[in-house]
Design an enzyme around this catalytic site. Structure first.
Site, PDB file in Angstrom:
ATOM      1  CB  SER A 153      -0.884  -0.003   1.255  1.00  0.00           C
ATOM      2  OG  SER A 153      -1.457   1.264   1.497  1.00  0.00           O
ATOM      3  CE1 TYR A 166      -3.956  -2.193   5.651  1.00  0.00           C
ATOM      4  CE2 TYR A 166      -3.097  -0.097   4.846  1.00  0.00           C
ATOM      5  CZ  TYR A 166      -3.699  -1.318   4.601  1.00  0.00           C
ATOM      6  OH  TYR A 166      -4.050  -1.670   3.313  1.00  0.00           O
TER       7      TYR A 166
END
Length: 271
Positions: A153, A166
């Protein structure tokens, strides 16, 4: 998926004879990845935690004449990962592509972060991909070829408030790919990661519902901050995974592909 449906008759079997595991395939990007792999000729094994959505994905794939094995798996549990890989290999006759897609992305401020949340995110987003990689490698060595792809990501590149854990797991996957790529290169096993920007997926819609008083405005803001003026579609991200799963990318390993529409370069954060 409309875009894939339109190209159904022009697919050139880029993944013929490929046997692919996709984790987190219950909906959204994971479902799109599984469908794209199958549409390009691969056999597919999928897992997720939600029986209902996993069954829906399985039905979609079977209706498209894709050979698929599915199983509900809690990827926080090592034995369930081991069993799923063994059963997938038995169904497909081997394994030469692994897509570590499953992830959780809770949003919480640092001072309210609990150890339970930390453990959950690390277990799903980082520990599980390591275990899946460990389990598939012996089979890939037998086949003499393999492609392992981690769903990373832009959060693994840029800093974002309230999703730092995350982001840390995604940065960890980038590093993991580089290290394992060097270890596995002599066996013709490639390891890479792909870092999308914002994707029009159920995860995005859940995120804005939970964290914005005006979800529609928030979605427009996510599109605005991407240089191309829109977030990515699931199909656009899936196409990148198809490329790395295929033999067309035989010389690409230890690499992170930013499939983010230029977001990381611009680096503007949503308001």
């Amino acid at each position: 998926m409309e875009a894939i449906e339109k190209t159904k008759n022009t697919v050139q079997n880029r993944l013929q004879n490929k046997k692919v595991i996709v984790t987190g395939a219950g909906n959204g990007i994971g479902r799109g990845l599984a469908e794209a792999m199958g549409m390009h000729g691969a056999k597919v094994a999928i897992c997720a935690t939600n029986p209902k959505t996993l069954s829906e994905t399985e039905e979609i794939l079977k209706n498209s004449n894709i050979e698929v094995f599915s199983k509900v798996v809690d990827i926080r549990i090592e034995d369930e990962i081991i069993d799923f890989v063994k059963e997938s290999v038995a169904f497909m006759g081997g394994i030469n592509v692994l897509i570590n897609n499953a992830a959780v992305m809770p949003s919480t401020r640092l001072e309210t972060l609990t150890s339970e949340t930390i453990d959950h995110v690390l277990s799903v987003n980082l520990r599980a991909p390591i275990l899946f990689t460990r389990e598939v490698v012996p089979y890939m060595k037998e086949e003499g070829v393999g492609s392992i792809i981690h769903m990373s990501s832009v959060t693994g590149h840029n800093g974002f408030p309230e999703v730092a854990i995350y982001g840390a797991t995604k940065g960890g996957l980038n590093s993991l790919a580089r290290g394992h790529a060097m270890e596995l290169a002599p066996y013709n096993i490639r390891v890479n990661s792909i870092s999308p920007g914002t994707v029009d997926s159920p995860m995005l819609h859940r995120f804005v519902q939970e964290n914005s008083s005006n979800p529609e405005k928030a979605l427009l803001e996510f599109s605005r901050i991407h240089p191309r003026g829109t977030v990515a579609s699931v199909e656009e991200v899936a196409n990148t995974f198809v490329f790395l799963a295929s033999d067309e990318s035989a010389n690409i390993t230890a690499t992170d592909i930013r499939c983010d529409g230029g977001y990381c370069v611009q680096g503007v954060q949503p308001k």
